[in-house]
Design an enzyme around this catalytic site. Structure first.
Site, PDB file in Angstrom:
ATOM      1  N   LYS A   1       3.328   0.345  15.948  1.00  0.00           N
ATOM      2  CA  LYS A   1       4.478   0.290  15.051  1.00  0.00           C
ATOM      3  C   LYS A   1       4.534   1.553  14.205  1.00  0.00           C
ATOM      4  CE  LYS A   1       6.542  -2.451  11.317  1.00  0.00           C
ATOM      5  NZ  LYS A   1       6.310  -3.516  10.312  1.00  0.00           N
ATOM      6  N   GLN A   2       3.370   2.032  13.816  1.00  0.00           N
ATOM      7  CA  GLN A   2       3.322   3.227  12.980  1.00  0.00           C
ATOM      8  C   GLN A   2       2.009   3.951  13.215  1.00  0.00           C
ATOM      9  OE1 GLN A   2       3.678   0.593   9.556  1.00  0.00           O
ATOM     10  NE2 GLN A   2       1.998   1.656   8.595  1.00  0.00           N
TER      11      GLN A   2
ATOM     12  N   GLU B   1       0.780  -2.517  12.563  1.00  0.00           N
ATOM     13  CA  GLU B   1       0.928  -3.969  12.578  1.00  0.00           C
ATOM     14  C   GLU B   1       1.283  -4.513  13.961  1.00  0.00           C
ATOM     15  OE1 GLU B   1       3.728  -4.715   9.488  1.00  0.00           O
ATOM     16  OE2 GLU B   1       2.297  -4.253   7.891  1.00  0.00           O
TER      17      GLU B   1
ATOM     18  N   TRP C   1       0.826  -1.206   0.000  1.00  0.00           N
ATOM     19  CA  TRP C   1       0.000   0.000   0.000  1.00  0.00           C
ATOM     20  C   TRP C   1       0.859   1.255   0.000  1.00  0.00           C
ATOM     21  CZ3 TRP C   1      -1.420   3.026   4.752  1.00  0.00           C
ATOM     22  CH2 TRP C   1      -0.476   2.843   5.767  1.00  0.00           C
ATOM     23  N   ASP C   2       2.157   1.079   0.247  1.00  0.00           N
ATOM     24  CA  ASP C   2       3.089   2.211   0.256  1.00  0.00           C
ATOM     25  C   ASP C   2       2.924   3.081  -0.987  1.00  0.00           C
ATOM     26  OD1 ASP C   2       3.870   0.254   2.028  1.00  0.00           O
ATOM     27  OD2 ASP C   2       6.018   0.569   1.736  1.00  0.00           O
TER      28      ASP C   2
END
Length: 841
Positions: free
Chosen positions: A615-616, A503, A373-374
């Protein structure tokens, strides 16, 4: 963060002025050259002492069966990994039969440069040989943006103070995933231990030799991948320019081709060897046909001339920078790093030509060359606003994946299409479904990127002909994946069993990011088909026939979108990341030892999943992408809660945190996050730059500058600006293309100006005030300040007296065998361990 003695500041070049072996992997990435199709890592031409002798071609992959410890229905079955293609970079130099080997050579001068204006990697060496001969060696390497399948390399050798025999040994080597020129494995140190970000290794032979031959100074090798049946050919031609006496000998075998040039060099008389290399690949065309294509490429280049190729490269990059450059006043160090990031985006996407943009571009084998998806969330905005054709090509990759995506949705008992979480060929390649397949949000991410592209360009032709299929099929999945519930007389729409961008929290109910983006996806699909029916009835009829669209679907999508459950916690005054996120204990990141980061390499997933730790950025990303659906107060509260919980273990996180920090007022923190992202590769901040460029982070740099500090938004297709210029930046200037009109936006402390080139008038707002700029004119909007300013950074201490909905207090800990203490506890736990301190610590 960077050794400026070794890597001095230069706003247009990355410069290295002395050689080091210990970080070879990182510098191979930093000095890689590519064009989105073909990528050559920055290995030295001697072909030895490398971390990874990488030559990568976008989409050229091998497949292998995924072996699950415990199989279940619907698990991904076939993995894909990028193939390390035959390496044509080797051009070894010998003087008096002594090889130049940088680890032991007496090097008197050394400079390696990647020039981002002409796209050429250069290296200059002055070598004092063991016999006292002073030898100047200048090397060049270029991967052409104009000629997709072409690379050019040259070496010029001059013995300055004596006559001497000189040999230049040019090779193409099929390394079979890393073998060096002698058939051994690279001896550069490798990191030991498990790391899921690295590529899979296939120990059986990957490339099966097909046709190989030599004709004069031209050498050809070709192969077929064992399982994927993809084919590849590489052909190299050589030109020798010297007034010295010269002879050539050749060798050809299935895995190596040599062209060796022996020269009786006179003092001061140069020898120049130029190597023209062409690569072609296919999903099934016979290798012999690819060899012919390579020959035609090289024939054309020989006819046009080598200098013409370098001139075309410079012209191409002049055009790229004119439509893509972002200029930061007064900070050449930031300017250098920014241009390096933007240049990496060109090297990753320019000639992808309908393929995807891999997470590492074509600069390394990290993440196995997969598309994520980046591309849609972090790279497409840059492409859409600077070179829309590249964005369209990337979106067509998703359109071409729809047949496989439909099969995947059906396999998971859903309607429509489900795009794979990670893939090269369109099939799901994620072996861990919890952090892979469960990230259904990729469907909404693709549709969001499609909408952003259409808004920026006005390209309704692509939307109505192909893009609408993406919008409809992704909306259909949400309509069946979600379900209705009635409470207190009101219906609400829920989505369960999914994973959001974070994640460290998997397979949850009502993930906020997923629900917010699915709502957008449903609305976008409904609006698109409704507008098509009015504006382009013929295309609408074709779409209805092609997709079997029932007119009632549009109404169902809008109803689900309007009733989408958006979680909110009245007690904490924030949006929970998911239905149960706030019920978990808080991970005390402040007291987590540095040697236990990143968490994914030191803790079992089940340990991480039990905590509030990210994580993000997850909710924060939703606040940016769909910012028009959240109030300023909500953004501030959410940012202040989630920022202290975010590890930054993902390179995708800091750019988004920077953007929201700037918007809500944490301007110093915004600058800190920006620089963290800016130098993620150049300073190897995550200790994995050796595996390739973090392309999404590079794309995020552009968004951080343009949308964060530059304040640009395009909600509802309306262009607006609310800048946040850092206090020590005198000026920020960037280029946007809006519906075909090129705009140059310049932000200073007291004004924002928009200059339009020839084109249609463009309307926009600056902090709510409307403006229109005509083609060939400039509009200046006064600014009063740069938005709110909040000192410091958020801390969970602010929630020390806040209780959850169930009345319990938050608590913080680092997972150990000791117990967790409440947030209102003492500054250290009863056992005296500061790592177990409450949030007051």
């Amino acid at each position: 963060m960077i050794d400026r003695d070794r890597f001095p500041v230069d706003p247009w070049r990355l410069v290295e002025n002395h050689y080091a072996l210990e970080d070879a992997g990182v510098t191979e990435t930093l000095f890689s050259v590519g064009n989105g199709y073909l990528g050559l890592r920055g290995n030295h031409p001697e072909g030895r002492h490398s971390h990874e002798d990488g030559t990568f071609i976008n989409g050229f992959h091998e497949t292998f069966p995924i072996r699950h410890a415990e199989q279940a229905y619907g698990f991904a079955e076939v993995g894909q990994t990028i193939i390390n293609a035959p390496d044509a970079k080797v051009m070894r130099v010998y003087v008096d039969d002594e090889p130049l080997s940088l680890d032991v050579a007496d090097v008197r001068e050394y400079e390696r440069t990647l020039d981002m204006r002409d796209g050429v990697l250069r290296r200059h060496i002055l070598w004092n040989t063991p016999s006292g001969k002073l030898v100047r060696i200048d090397f060049e390497r270029m991967v052409s943006f104009e000629e997709k399948h072409l690379a050019i390399m040259s070496v010029e050798v001059t013995v300055l103070n004596a006559d001497a025999p000189v040999t230049v040994n040019c090779q193409i080597v099929n390394r079979q995933d890393g073998e060096d020129v002698y058939g051994g494995t690279p001896n550069a140190p490798k990191k030991a231990g498990f790391d899921p970000r690295k590529a899979e290794r296939i120990h059986e032979r990957v490339l099966q030799p097909q046709e190989f031959w030599q004709d004069g100074l031209r050498s050809a090798l070709s192969y077929r991948a064992t399982e994927s049946d993809m084919t590849l050919a590489v052909v190299a031609d050589h030109l020798v320019e010297t007034e010295n006496e010269c002879s050539a000998r050749t060798l050809i075998e299935s895995d190596i081709a040599k062209n060796v040039f022996r020269v009786q060099a006179k003092a001061g008389v140069p020898i120049r060897v130029t190597k023209l290399v062409s690569y072609h690949t296919s999903r099934g065309v016979p290798a012999r046909e690819l060899v012919d294509r390579c020959r035609r490429t090289l024939d054309r280049v020989r006819t046009e001339g080598i200098e013409r190729q370098f001139a075309r490269q410079r012209e191409w990059l002049d055009g790229f920078w004119s439509r893509s450059d972002v200029r930061i006043g007064g900070h050449d160090d930031l300017q250098q790093a920014t241009r390096w990031c933007l240049f990496q985006l060109a090297q990753a996407a320019a000639r992808a030509d309908g393929l995807g943009v891999p997470a590492k571009g074509v600069s390394g084998s990290g993440y196995s060359g997969h598309y994520f998806w980046d591309t849609e969330i972090y790279v497409l905005p840059f492409l859409a606003y600077t070179t829309p054709l590249w964005a369209r090509n990337a979106l067509r990759m998703r359109y071409l994946m729809l047949p496989a995506a439909r099969k995947r949705a059906h396999q998971l008992n859903e309607a429509g299409a489900l795009f794979p979480w990670r893939t090269i060929n369109g099939e799901e390649a994620s072996a861990y479904y919890a952090a892979g397949t469960a990230q259904y949000h990729i469907n909404a991410d693709v549709s969001f990127a499609l909408a952003k592209y259409v808004r920026a360009t006005g390209d309704t032709e692509f939307l109505h002909r192909e893009g609408v299929d993406i919008a409809v099929e992704t909306a259909r999945l949400w309509a069946t994946l979600g379900f209705w519930r009635e409470s207190d007389g009101e219906d609400s729409f829920h989505i369960h069993g999914v994973t959001g961008p974070d994640e460290y929290t998997t397979v949850v109910n009502d993930n906020l990011f997923t629900n917010v983006m699915a709502r957008f996806n449903l609305r976008f699909a409904a609006r698109t088909v409704r507008e098509m029916a009015v504006d382009d009835p013929e295309a609408y009829r074709h779409m209805v026939d092609r997709l079997g669209l029932d007119p009632s679907e549009e109404e169902g999508w809008e109803r689900a979108a309007e009733a989408m459950n958006i979680p909110f916690s009245p007690a904490l005054g924030i949006h929970p990341q998911d239905h149960v996120f706030l019920e978990k204990e808080v991970w005390d990141l402040e007291h987590t030892p540095a040697d236990q980061r990143p968490l994914l390499l030191h803790f079992h997933p089940l340990v991480i999943y039990r905590y509030q730790v990210l994580k993000q950025a997850d909710v924060v990303l939703a606040l940016f992408l769909q910012g028009n659906h959240f109030t300023d107060g909500e953004k501030l509260a959410d940012f202040e809660y989630y920022d202290p919980l975010t590890t930054g273990d993902s390179t995708l996180s800091a750019v988004v945190q920077s953007i929201l920090a700037a918007e809500v007022g944490y301007q110093d923190l915004a600058r800190e996050y920006f620089e963290e992202s800016l130098f993620v590769d150049l300073a190897d901040l995550h200790n994995n730059a050796a595996d390739g460029v973090h392309v999404a982070s590079a794309g995020g740099i552009w968004t951080s500058l343009v949308a964060g500090f530059g304040g640009m938004r395009d909600h509802f297709g309306d262009l607006s600006f609310d800048p946040r210029l850092p206090a020590d930046w005198p000026e920020l200037s960037y280029v946007l293309h809006w519906h075909g009109t090129r705009l140059t936006v310049t932000v200073t402390r007291d004004a924002l100006s928009v200059r339009a080139d020839a084109g249609e008038p463009v309307s926009f707002t600056v902090r709510g005030v409307p403006y229109t700029v005509e083609g060939g004119t400039e509009v200046v909007a006064p600014l009063e300040g740069q938005g709110p300013v909040i000192a410091g950074k958020p801390s969970l201490r602010q929630f020390a007296d806040v209780r959850r909905e169930d009345g319990t207090l938050l608590s913080a800990s680092v997972p150990t065998v000791t117990t967790t203490i409440p947030i209102i506890g003492s500054e250290v736990d009863p056992e005296g361990d500061p790592a177990r301190a409450g949030l007051d610590a």
